[in-house]
Write a protein that holds these residues in place. Structure first.
Motif, PDB file in Angstrom:
ATOM      1  N   GLN A  23     -29.717  87.956  35.500  1.00 22.40           N
ATOM      2  CA  GLN A  23     -30.084  86.677  36.134  1.00 22.40           C
ATOM      3  C   GLN A  23     -31.394  86.540  36.581  1.00 22.40           C
ATOM      4  N   LYS A  24     -32.324  87.580  36.421  1.00 22.18           N
ATOM      5  CA  LYS A  24     -33.522  87.558  36.951  1.00 22.18           C
ATOM      6  C   LYS A  24     -34.389  86.988  35.945  1.00 22.18           C
ATOM      7  N   HIS A  25     -33.752  86.826  34.776  1.00 21.62           N
ATOM      8  CA  HIS A  25     -34.805  86.311  33.468  1.00 21.62           C
ATOM      9  C   HIS A  25     -34.032  84.978  32.945  1.00 21.62           C
ATOM     10  N   LYS A  26     -33.067  84.280  33.774  1.00 14.50           N
ATOM     11  CA  LYS A  26     -32.396  83.041  33.432  1.00 14.50           C
ATOM     12  C   LYS A  26     -33.012  82.091  34.314  1.00 14.50           C
ATOM     13  N   ASN A  27     -33.188  80.670  33.851  1.00 16.58           N
ATOM     14  CA  ASN A  27     -33.644  79.648  34.614  1.00 16.58           C
ATOM     15  C   ASN A  27     -32.449  78.976  35.117  1.00 16.58           C
ATOM     16  N   ARG A  28     -32.003  80.010  36.185  1.00 19.04           N
ATOM     17  CA  ARG A  28     -30.850  79.472  37.212  1.00 19.04           C
ATOM     18  C   ARG A  28     -31.238  80.089  38.607  1.00 19.04           C
ATOM     19  N   PRO A  29     -30.770  79.366  39.429  1.00 17.85           N
ATOM     20  CA  PRO A  29     -31.151  79.720  41.002  1.00 17.85           C
ATOM     21  C   PRO A  29     -30.596  81.108  41.221  1.00 17.85           C
ATOM     22  N   THR A  36     -40.340  86.826  33.931  1.00 19.60           N
ATOM     23  CA  THR A  36     -40.255  86.029  32.819  1.00 19.60           C
ATOM     24  C   THR A  36     -38.958  85.180  32.306  1.00 19.60           C
ATOM     25  N   LEU A  37     -38.881  83.823  32.254  1.00 21.17           N
ATOM     26  CA  LEU A  37     -37.574  83.371  32.121  1.00 21.17           C
ATOM     27  C   LEU A  37     -37.578  83.398  30.471  1.00 21.17           C
ATOM     28  N   CYS A  38     -36.037  83.837  29.968  1.00 20.83           N
ATOM     29  CA  CYS A  38     -35.682  83.509  28.681  1.00 20.83           C
ATOM     30  C   CYS A  38     -35.606  82.251  28.137  1.00 20.83           C
ATOM     31  N   PRO A  39     -35.776  81.805  26.967  1.00 18.73           N
ATOM     32  CA  PRO A  39     -35.488  80.510  26.277  1.00 18.73           C
ATOM     33  C   PRO A  39     -33.943  80.309  26.248  1.00 18.73           C
ATOM     34  N   GLU A  40     -33.433  79.167  26.430  1.00 21.29           N
ATOM     35  CA  GLU A  40     -31.899  78.946  26.087  1.00 21.29           C
ATOM     36  C   GLU A  40     -31.586  79.449  25.229  1.00 21.29           C
ATOM     37  N   TRP A  41     -32.091  79.365  23.991  1.00 17.94           N
ATOM     38  CA  TRP A  41     -31.720  79.662  22.696  1.00 17.94           C
ATOM     39  C   TRP A  41     -31.155  81.252  22.373  1.00 17.94           C
ATOM     40  N   TYR A 102     -36.194  90.366  28.199  1.00 18.77           N
ATOM     41  CA  TYR A 102     -36.949  89.382  28.401  1.00 18.77           C
ATOM     42  C   TYR A 102     -38.050  89.332  27.478  1.00 18.77           C
ATOM     43  N   PRO A 103     -38.675  88.074  27.635  1.00 22.30           N
ATOM     44  CA  PRO A 103     -39.996  87.593  26.589  1.00 22.30           C
ATOM     45  C   PRO A 103     -41.381  88.643  27.456  1.00 22.30           C
ATOM     46  N   ILE A 104     -42.062  89.028  26.493  1.00 20.21           N
ATOM     47  CA  ILE A 104     -43.296  89.666  26.642  1.00 20.21           C
ATOM     48  C   ILE A 104     -44.389  89.203  26.066  1.00 20.21           C
TER      49      ILE A 104
END
Length: 148
Positions: A23-29, A36-41, A102-104
């Protein structure tokens, strides 16, 4: 196969996959600090996107899982690196014996791995310029790849 059987098999696959997103890397509350947020794809499945529960999501059907399976082990297997769609990813063990990625920034990829990806044509000069954080607090930089 009925819907209940299908859901059960998805839950079984999610539990047996070594990869499970965080959840730490998802664009969700969430109430904890974000990374760093992961792209949806990276976590999209045929039936749609990530619904918000990493324990129920069928990770075996995601690009994140495929990247994990193809990743390069580093530091005696404690870190793994992968690339897709011009972005570098790192995976680390979570506290429950699963992995999350996660993206780096490209600068964080070990030079030996980056050199190999460049030689194999997996990474271009354009990728190295395009996908990078805008600043120290920029958690959203990799989300621009969802537009592509």
């Amino acid at each position: 196969m009925n819907e209940a059987d299908d859901k059960g098999s998805a839950e079984c696959r999610a539990r047996t996959s070594p990869y499970r997103g965080s959840q730490k890397h998802k664009n969700r509350p969430i109430e904890t600090r974000k990374g760093t947020l992961c792209p949806e794809w990276t976590h999209r499945v045929e039936s749609g996107g990530y619904a918000g529960d990493p324990f129920q999501h069928d990770w075996t059907m995601t690009a994140a899982h495929r990247m994990f399976e193809a990743s390069i082990e580093w530091q005696n297997g404690r870190r793994r690196f992968a690339t897709a769609n011009g972005i570098a990813f790192e995976a680390k063990l979570s506290g429950d014996e699963t992995w999350h990625g996660y993206p780096i920034p490209w600068e964080s990829v070990p030079a030996e791995i980056l050199r190999s990806w460049r030689e194999e044509g997996k990474v271009s000069k354009r990728d190295l310029r395009l996908y990078r954080p805008a600043g120290a607090g920029d958690l959203h930089w990799a989300l621009t790849s969802d537009v592509a």
